[in-house]
Design an enzyme around this catalytic site. Sequence first.
Site, PDB file in Angstrom:
ATOM      1  CB  ILE A 114      -0.903  -0.001   1.254  1.00  0.00           C
ATOM      2  CG1 ILE A 114      -1.712  -1.307   1.331  1.00  0.00           C
ATOM      3  CG2 ILE A 114      -1.837   1.218   1.230  1.00  0.00           C
ATOM      4  CD1 ILE A 114      -2.408  -1.533   2.670  1.00  0.00           C
ATOM      5  CD  GLU A 160       6.994  -8.884   1.734  1.00  0.00           C
ATOM      6  OE1 GLU A 160       6.348  -7.836   1.532  1.00  0.00           O
ATOM      7  OE2 GLU A 160       8.037  -9.150   1.124  1.00  0.00           O
ATOM      8  CB  CYS A 212      12.327  -4.853   1.872  1.00  0.00           C
ATOM      9  SG  CYS A 212      11.271  -4.386   3.270  1.00  0.00           S
TER      10      CYS A 212
HETATM   11  N1  THU Z   1       7.529  -4.108  -1.638  1.00  0.00           N
HETATM   12  C1  THU Z   1       6.817  -5.053  -0.945  1.00  0.00           C
HETATM   13  O1  THU Z   1       5.587  -4.976  -0.831  1.00  0.00           O
HETATM   14  N2  THU Z   1       7.517  -6.060  -0.364  1.00  0.00           N
HETATM   15  C2  THU Z   1       8.870  -6.185  -0.395  1.00  0.00           C
HETATM   16  O2  THU Z   1       9.430  -6.942   0.362  1.00  0.00           O
HETATM   17  C3  THU Z   1       9.621  -5.380  -1.375  1.00  0.00           C
HETATM   18  C4  THU Z   1       8.964  -4.101  -1.775  1.00  0.00           C
HETATM   19  C5  THU Z   1       6.780  -3.006  -2.272  1.00  0.00           C
HETATM   20  C6  THU Z   1       6.977  -1.679  -1.629  1.00  0.00           C
HETATM   21  C7  THU Z   1       6.646  -0.736  -2.778  1.00  0.00           C
HETATM   22  O3  THU Z   1       5.243  -0.533  -2.815  1.00  0.00           O
HETATM   23  C8  THU Z   1       7.054  -1.508  -4.022  1.00  0.00           C
HETATM   24  O4  THU Z   1       7.181  -2.860  -3.621  1.00  0.00           O
HETATM   25  C9  THU Z   1       8.356  -1.042  -4.636  1.00  0.00           C
HETATM   26  O5  THU Z   1       9.356  -1.003  -3.679  1.00  0.00           O
END
Ligand code: THU
Length: 139
Positions: A46, A58, A93
Site C-alpha cells: 500500500i 508482507e 525487503c
Molecule cells: N515491496 C513489498 O511490498 N515487499 C517487499 O518486500 C519489497 C517491496 C513493495 C513496496 C513498494 O510498494 C514496491 O514494492 C516497490 O518497492
Amino acid sequence: MEKELIEKLIDTAIAQLAYSYTPYSHFKVGAALLTRDGKLYTGCNIENAAYTPTNCAERTAFFKAVSEGERSFRAICVVGGKDGVLTEYAAPCGVCRQVMMEFCHPDEFQIILAVSREKYDVFTLRELLPLGFGPDNLA
Ligand code: THU
C-alpha cells in the site's frame, strides 16, 4: 510442507495483487501468511504520496494477523512484479525480514518465493536473514 498447501499459498498471494495500491512504483506485491494453526492472512503493498508511509505486502499480512491476536506463524508466500506481471522472485525487503524475526523462529519459519505454481523456492528465515537480531538477543 505439502505441495497442495504451497499451491494454496501461491494462489492466495497472487490473488492479492488485485488489491495492491501502487500508483507510484507500479510494482505490485501479494502475500499469504499461514499461522501454525492453519489460518491464512493476506497482504498487499500500500503506497503513499509521501512515499515513506508505504507498507509492504508482507508487513500488511503480519500486522493484520498480529492485530487479531495471532503470534504463531508457519510460512509466508510472497509474489510480486512490475504491473503485477510475475517474472522473477520478489524477495522480502530488510524491514520485512526484521518483522518476521520478531514473531517467527528463524530455523522453522518458511518463506516461499514464487512466480507461479510451477516455479517457486522455499527458504527459512535464517537463510534470508543470517545472524538476525531478534527477541532472544534481549532475553
Ligand atoms: N515491496 C513489498 O511490498 N515487499 C517487499 O518486500 C519489497 C517491496 C513493495 C513496496 C513498494 O510498494 C514496491 O514494492 C516497490 O518497492
